[in-house]
Design a protein around this motif. Structure first.
Motif, PDB file in Angstrom:
ATOM      1  N   LEU A   1      10.289 -52.358  36.204  1.00 58.62           N
ATOM      2  CA  LEU A   1      10.482 -51.643  34.945  1.00 58.62           C
ATOM      3  C   LEU A   1      10.342 -50.129  35.075  1.00 58.62           C
ATOM      4  O   LEU A   1      10.719 -49.413  34.165  1.00 58.62           O
ATOM      5  CB  LEU A   1       9.461 -52.128  33.907  1.00 58.62           C
ATOM      6  CG  LEU A   1       9.668 -53.513  33.329  1.00 58.62           C
ATOM      7  CD1 LEU A   1       8.539 -53.860  32.369  1.00 58.62           C
ATOM      8  CD2 LEU A   1      10.991 -53.593  32.600  1.00 58.62           C
ATOM      9  N   ARG A   2       9.811 -49.625  36.168  1.00 60.87           N
ATOM     10  CA  ARG A   2       9.479 -48.204  36.240  1.00 60.87           C
ATOM     11  C   ARG A   2      10.687 -47.292  36.044  1.00 60.87           C
ATOM     12  O   ARG A   2      10.624 -46.328  35.283  1.00 60.87           O
ATOM     13  CB  ARG A   2       8.767 -47.891  37.546  1.00 60.87           C
ATOM     14  CG  ARG A   2       7.360 -48.423  37.503  1.00 60.87           C
ATOM     15  CD  ARG A   2       6.467 -47.824  38.550  1.00 60.87           C
ATOM     16  NE  ARG A   2       5.107 -48.314  38.373  1.00 60.87           N
ATOM     17  CZ  ARG A   2       4.622 -49.376  38.966  1.00 60.87           C
ATOM     18  NH1 ARG A   2       5.380 -50.073  39.778  1.00 60.87           N
ATOM     19  NH2 ARG A   2       3.389 -49.763  38.746  1.00 60.87           N
ATOM     20  N   ARG A   3      11.793 -47.546  36.706  1.00 58.78           N
ATOM     21  CA  ARG A   3      12.971 -46.693  36.536  1.00 58.78           C
ATOM     22  C   ARG A   3      13.527 -46.827  35.123  1.00 58.78           C
ATOM     23  O   ARG A   3      13.934 -45.844  34.507  1.00 58.78           O
ATOM     24  CB  ARG A   3      14.039 -47.042  37.562  1.00 58.78           C
ATOM     25  CG  ARG A   3      15.247 -46.129  37.452  1.00 58.78           C
ATOM     26  CD  ARG A   3      16.255 -46.394  38.511  1.00 58.78           C
ATOM     27  NE  ARG A   3      15.727 -45.980  39.796  1.00 58.78           N
ATOM     28  CZ  ARG A   3      16.278 -46.291  40.958  1.00 58.78           C
ATOM     29  NH1 ARG A   3      17.359 -47.034  40.994  1.00 58.78           N
ATOM     30  NH2 ARG A   3      15.746 -45.886  42.082  1.00 58.78           N
ATOM     31  N   HIS A   4      13.540 -48.035  34.602  1.00 61.33           N
ATOM     32  CA  HIS A   4      14.013 -48.264  33.234  1.00 61.33           C
ATOM     33  C   HIS A   4      13.170 -47.475  32.243  1.00 61.33           C
ATOM     34  O   HIS A   4      13.696 -46.845  31.328  1.00 61.33           O
ATOM     35  CB  HIS A   4      13.962 -49.764  32.928  1.00 61.33           C
ATOM     36  CG  HIS A   4      14.160 -50.117  31.492  1.00 61.33           C
ATOM     37  ND1 HIS A   4      15.327 -49.861  30.815  1.00 61.33           N
ATOM     38  CD2 HIS A   4      13.338 -50.706  30.601  1.00 61.33           C
ATOM     39  CE1 HIS A   4      15.213 -50.286  29.569  1.00 61.33           C
ATOM     40  NE2 HIS A   4      14.013 -50.795  29.418  1.00 61.33           N
ATOM     41  N   LEU A   5      11.858 -47.502  32.425  1.00 65.54           N
ATOM     42  CA  LEU A   5      10.972 -46.769  31.521  1.00 65.54           C
ATOM     43  C   LEU A   5      11.181 -45.273  31.638  1.00 65.54           C
ATOM     44  O   LEU A   5      11.131 -44.553  30.633  1.00 65.54           O
ATOM     45  CB  LEU A   5       9.513 -47.123  31.805  1.00 65.54           C
ATOM     46  CG  LEU A   5       9.114 -48.574  31.545  1.00 65.54           C
ATOM     47  CD1 LEU A   5       7.650 -48.784  31.891  1.00 65.54           C
ATOM     48  CD2 LEU A   5       9.384 -48.974  30.118  1.00 65.54           C
ATOM     49  N   SER A   6      11.418 -44.782  32.851  1.00 66.17           N
ATOM     50  CA  SER A   6      11.603 -43.339  33.018  1.00 66.17           C
ATOM     51  C   SER A   6      12.874 -42.861  32.327  1.00 66.17           C
ATOM     52  O   SER A   6      12.921 -41.727  31.859  1.00 66.17           O
ATOM     53  CB  SER A   6      11.623 -42.969  34.495  1.00 66.17           C
ATOM     54  OG  SER A   6      12.769 -43.486  35.126  1.00 66.17           O
ATOM     55  N   THR A   7      13.894 -43.719  32.215  1.00 68.90           N
ATOM     56  CA  THR A   7      15.101 -43.313  31.486  1.00 68.90           C
ATOM     57  C   THR A   7      14.827 -43.196  29.993  1.00 68.90           C
ATOM     58  O   THR A   7      15.551 -42.513  29.285  1.00 68.90           O
ATOM     59  CB  THR A   7      16.259 -44.305  31.698  1.00 68.90           C
ATOM     60  OG1 THR A   7      15.872 -45.590  31.224  1.00 68.90           O
ATOM     61  CG2 THR A   7      16.652 -44.383  33.156  1.00 68.90           C
ATOM     62  N   HIS A   8      13.768 -43.848  29.531  1.00 72.89           N
ATOM     63  CA  HIS A   8      13.371 -43.745  28.120  1.00 72.89           C
ATOM     64  C   HIS A   8      12.220 -42.759  27.938  1.00 72.89           C
ATOM     65  O   HIS A   8      11.631 -42.688  26.854  1.00 72.89           O
ATOM     66  CB  HIS A   8      12.961 -45.132  27.591  1.00 72.89           C
ATOM     67  CG  HIS A   8      14.116 -46.070  27.477  1.00 72.89           C
ATOM     68  ND1 HIS A   8      15.000 -46.052  26.433  1.00 72.89           N
ATOM     69  CD2 HIS A   8      14.552 -47.046  28.306  1.00 72.89           C
ATOM     70  CE1 HIS A   8      15.917 -46.975  26.609  1.00 72.89           C
ATOM     71  NE2 HIS A   8      15.671 -47.593  27.745  1.00 72.89           N
ATOM     72  N   GLY A   9      11.863 -42.032  28.991  1.00 71.50           N
ATOM     73  CA  GLY A   9      10.823 -41.023  28.901  1.00 71.50           C
ATOM     74  C   GLY A   9       9.419 -41.601  28.785  1.00 71.50           C
ATOM     75  O   GLY A   9       8.547 -40.982  28.173  1.00 71.50           O
ATOM     76  N   LEU A  10       9.201 -42.776  29.349  1.00 71.36           N
ATOM     77  CA  LEU A  10       7.895 -43.423  29.255  1.00 71.36           C
ATOM     78  C   LEU A  10       7.296 -43.644  30.636  1.00 71.36           C
ATOM     79  O   LEU A  10       8.014 -43.808  31.617  1.00 71.36           O
ATOM     80  CB  LEU A  10       8.035 -44.802  28.586  1.00 71.36           C
ATOM     81  CG  LEU A  10       8.442 -44.846  27.128  1.00 71.36           C
ATOM     82  CD1 LEU A  10       8.726 -46.272  26.710  1.00 71.36           C
ATOM     83  CD2 LEU A  10       7.358 -44.256  26.259  1.00 71.36           C
ATOM     84  N   THR A  11       5.979 -43.672  30.682  1.00 76.16           N
ATOM     85  CA  THR A  11       5.278 -44.123  31.879  1.00 76.16           C
ATOM     86  C   THR A  11       4.843 -45.553  31.625  1.00 76.16           C
ATOM     87  O   THR A  11       4.936 -46.045  30.492  1.00 76.16           O
ATOM     88  CB  THR A  11       4.041 -43.252  32.161  1.00 76.16           C
ATOM     89  OG1 THR A  11       3.115 -43.407  31.085  1.00 76.16           O
ATOM     90  CG2 THR A  11       4.421 -41.784  32.322  1.00 76.16           C
ATOM     91  N   ASP A  12       4.342 -46.214  32.660  1.00 78.62           N
ATOM     92  CA  ASP A  12       3.895 -47.589  32.457  1.00 78.62           C
ATOM     93  C   ASP A  12       2.710 -47.648  31.502  1.00 78.62           C
ATOM     94  O   ASP A  12       2.587 -48.592  30.712  1.00 78.62           O
ATOM     95  CB  ASP A  12       3.588 -48.268  33.786  1.00 78.62           C
ATOM     96  CG  ASP A  12       2.634 -47.475  34.664  1.00 78.62           C
ATOM     97  OD1 ASP A  12       2.387 -46.299  34.372  1.00 78.62           O
ATOM     98  OD2 ASP A  12       2.142 -48.046  35.648  1.00 78.62           O
TER      99      ASP A  12
END
Length: 180
Positions: A94-105
């Motif tokens: 999920l890390r790359r997906h979250l970074s595209t939404h501007g989120l960290t884990d």
């Protein structure tokens, strides 16, 4: 002096044109009127000396509620992937997906009230990465390093296994030319 005489509509228009002229801003034509309205409202607020905090009569703005696309149980139902609570799509990590939404884990876990140990990588993908790392020797100290789990029992049985023959040194071009 000319800038002081600009009305908020003209100023908002000028700022919007400048913003759209920047090649780094990519906006669809449908979003331009909304941006112009937002720019105009901001200029009017700044011109009148009031802000959004003053107009809300001192009440704190409520935190935005995020509705997960799937439940936590469904998100972790498969060992092959994790389903994102943002868009409901499966991902191995999920890390790359979250970074595209501007989120960290950490932010993702807070947004959806997840436990701190909620995984960011699917179970099977994690195992595959671990096996690959062990095969290529990551985690061993030095070149000799610890024996792999398959070699450990054979060495501990006490049998005198012959030591592997040392590999010959690589021949350089100079040595090859001298020997020829």
């Amino acid at each position: 002096m000319e800038e002081e005489n600009l009305n908020p509509v003209e100023l908002a228009t000028e700022l919007t044109i400048a913003w759209l002229g920047n090649q780094n801003n990519r906006v669809s034509a449908d979003d331009v009127p909304a941006f112009l309205r937002t720019m105009h409202n901001t200029i009017v607020e700044l011109g009148s000396g009031s802000s959004a905090a003053d107009t809300s009569s001192g009440e704190a703005a409520p935190a935005e509620e995020f509705t997960p696309a799937v439940s936590v149980r469904k998100s972790l139902a498969s060992k092959d992937h994790i389903i994102s609570m943002i868009d409901g799509k499966p991902y191995k990590t999920l890390r790359r997906h979250l970074s595209t939404h501007g989120l960290t884990d950490v932010q993702y876990r807070e947004r959806y009230n997840l436990r701190p140990d909620y995984p960011m990588v699917s179970e099977n993908y994690s195992l595959a990465r671990r096996e690959m790392a062990q095969r290529i020797g990551l985690g061993r100290k030095g070149r000799g390093g610890a024996a792999t789990p398959a070699e450990a029992p054979a060495a501990s049985e006490g049998s005198a296994a012959p030591a592997p023959a040392p590999t010959p040194a690589k021949r350089t071009r100079r040595k090859a030319a001298e020997n020829a």
